[in-house]
Scaffold this motif. Sequence first.
Motif, mmCIF file in Angstrom:
data_model
loop_
_atom_site.group_PDB
_atom_site.id
_atom_site.type_symbol
_atom_site.label_atom_id
_atom_site.label_comp_id
_atom_site.label_asym_id
_atom_site.label_seq_id
_atom_site.Cartn_x
_atom_site.Cartn_y
_atom_site.Cartn_z
ATOM 1 N N ASP A 82 -31.775 -3.819 19.418
ATOM 2 C CA ASP A 82 -31.182 -3.421 20.696
ATOM 3 C C ASP A 82 -32.271 -3.054 21.710
ATOM 4 O OD1 ASP A 82 -28.743 -3.806 19.537
ATOM 5 O OD2 ASP A 82 -28.269 -1.680 19.306
ATOM 6 N N ARG A 127 -35.166 -4.121 21.915
ATOM 7 C CA ARG A 127 -35.925 -5.304 22.301
ATOM 8 C C ARG A 127 -35.073 -6.385 22.960
ATOM 9 N NH1 ARG A 127 -39.739 -5.987 16.876
ATOM 10 N NH2 ARG A 127 -40.985 -4.093 17.209
ATOM 11 N N TRP A 128 -33.864 -6.045 23.400
ATOM 12 C CA TRP A 128 -33.043 -7.040 24.093
ATOM 13 C C TRP A 128 -33.844 -7.692 25.214
ATOM 14 C CZ3 TRP A 128 -28.214 -3.467 24.833
ATOM 15 C CH2 TRP A 128 -27.434 -3.505 23.677
ATOM 16 N N ASN A 135 -34.714 -9.511 28.715
ATOM 17 C CA ASN A 135 -34.195 -9.324 30.058
ATOM 18 C C ASN A 135 -35.052 -10.155 31.006
ATOM 19 O OD1 ASN A 135 -32.648 -8.332 32.141
ATOM 20 N ND2 ASN A 135 -33.696 -6.367 32.266
ATOM 21 N N LEU A 157 -29.828 -8.754 31.623
ATOM 22 C CA LEU A 157 -28.966 -7.790 30.958
ATOM 23 C C LEU A 157 -27.895 -7.249 31.902
ATOM 24 C CD1 LEU A 157 -31.518 -5.743 28.832
ATOM 25 C CD2 LEU A 157 -29.675 -7.191 27.967
ATOM 26 N N PRO A 161 -24.951 -2.746 28.768
ATOM 27 C CA PRO A 161 -24.549 -3.696 27.721
ATOM 28 C C PRO A 161 -23.678 -3.093 26.637
ATOM 29 C CG PRO A 161 -26.880 -3.924 28.239
ATOM 30 C CD PRO A 161 -26.404 -2.697 28.941
ATOM 31 N N PRO A 177 -21.303 -7.504 21.900
ATOM 32 C CA PRO A 177 -22.424 -8.371 21.496
ATOM 33 C C PRO A 177 -22.536 -9.656 22.299
ATOM 34 C CG PRO A 177 -21.236 -7.532 19.582
ATOM 35 C CD PRO A 177 -20.421 -7.171 20.780
ATOM 36 N N ARG A 236 -23.727 -8.910 26.514
ATOM 37 C CA ARG A 236 -24.842 -8.082 26.996
ATOM 38 C C ARG A 236 -25.651 -8.787 28.073
ATOM 39 N NH1 ARG A 236 -27.055 -9.011 21.417
ATOM 40 N NH2 ARG A 236 -25.951 -7.085 20.947
ATOM 41 N N HIS A 237 -25.588 -10.130 28.108
ATOM 42 C CA HIS A 237 -26.270 -10.885 29.160
ATOM 43 C C HIS A 237 -25.263 -11.523 30.125
ATOM 44 C CE1 HIS A 237 -29.644 -10.926 26.130
ATOM 45 N NE2 HIS A 237 -30.247 -10.500 27.215
#
Length: 395
Positions: free
Chosen positions: A44, A46-47, A49, A199, A203, A208, A211-212
Amino acid sequence: MEIRPILASLRRHRIPATLIVLEIALACAVLCNAVFMIGQRIADIRWPNAIDEQGISVVTVNGTDPRLAASDIPRDLAALRGIAGVTAAAAATSMPLDQNPALSDFTTAPDGKTTVNTSIYFLGSGGEQALGLRLLAGRFFNADEYADSGTRDFNSTGHVVLITQSDARRLWPGQSALGRNLYTNDRSWTVVGVVADVLAQDPRFSGPGGRHSSVFFPLHPDAVMGDYVLRSAPRDRARVLREATQALGKLEPGAVVQGVTYAGMRGDYFANTRSMAWMLVLVCVVMLAVTAFGIVGLTSFWVGQRRRQIGIRRAVGATRGHIMQYFQTENFLLGTAGVVLGMVLAFGINLYLMQRYEIARMPWYYLPASAVALWMLGPALRAAAVPPVVATRSV
């Protein structure tokens, strides 16, 4: 080595054997799920962006006169763009991860059922450059597309929109999104560009798959724009933010002006997630230590109860290696029984968490990995070090 005598010995000592197996099983079950949740928290944090996170600063202005806010934006932007090191500046309504979500449902047809609940961003002229959006297909907004934009119930009255790659794939799988229309209520917008995944504003509310999920509208200077986005080289970021805050403070003397780097904004958003990950790491370390000491204690007590047996075997010619091999085999059998039971418990706990707390399914490889970790906690037995004369002295 013969397994039958070892199994017979374990049957005669059911209680300590059962306690060791249960301790290993519980440790394995907890370790599997704790390590999995740590991995989820790290993932999470390291999502990805697709904006220039290291070069962006955000200055928020609150408390201005709503009647003058729109007309003040060009003046404020001119001052910000005059700061040395600023490569782009724009007004916007919100930022990714700002924890103040503005969400709306969109469909691919007026009465369509393919819906995405997405974060809405209104960008002023130059907003795509200020954010560092990466165009994957189509184009950015033209200058004349800002003129007929506005807000009504926080929906753009313009006619064009940018969407993220994730939304393009969700809404039109295997097809191009360019030229397609997005609908909500009685309004529609044409997709003119697809950008790399940005993002959502929060999010955690998007799930899941969302989030983007983000859409971008062009907007003429408007009172709803409370954020100024500045882009500069990372080395200039702190200075640019400081000078920008001072400049807007002078231009808006009655307003509350606050500045933050985007890296700081992201750090604040994931602060609780990072703390939880460290807490779970601490739990795992403590649990492994307690399990190791517990197993060593139980096994040492168990071995102590069999000192006479060990001493007799040594007296009749058994070597230290034979004694050690015997107990290593015994430990392996107990450890194997414990980790097999533990993997079953770990799977069951994960299913429970999935149903009650929407935790993702744990990948299968966490089970053998945790099993190996528990196997490596095999106690250091001291049985072979017991000399025959000491072990048989109590006979």
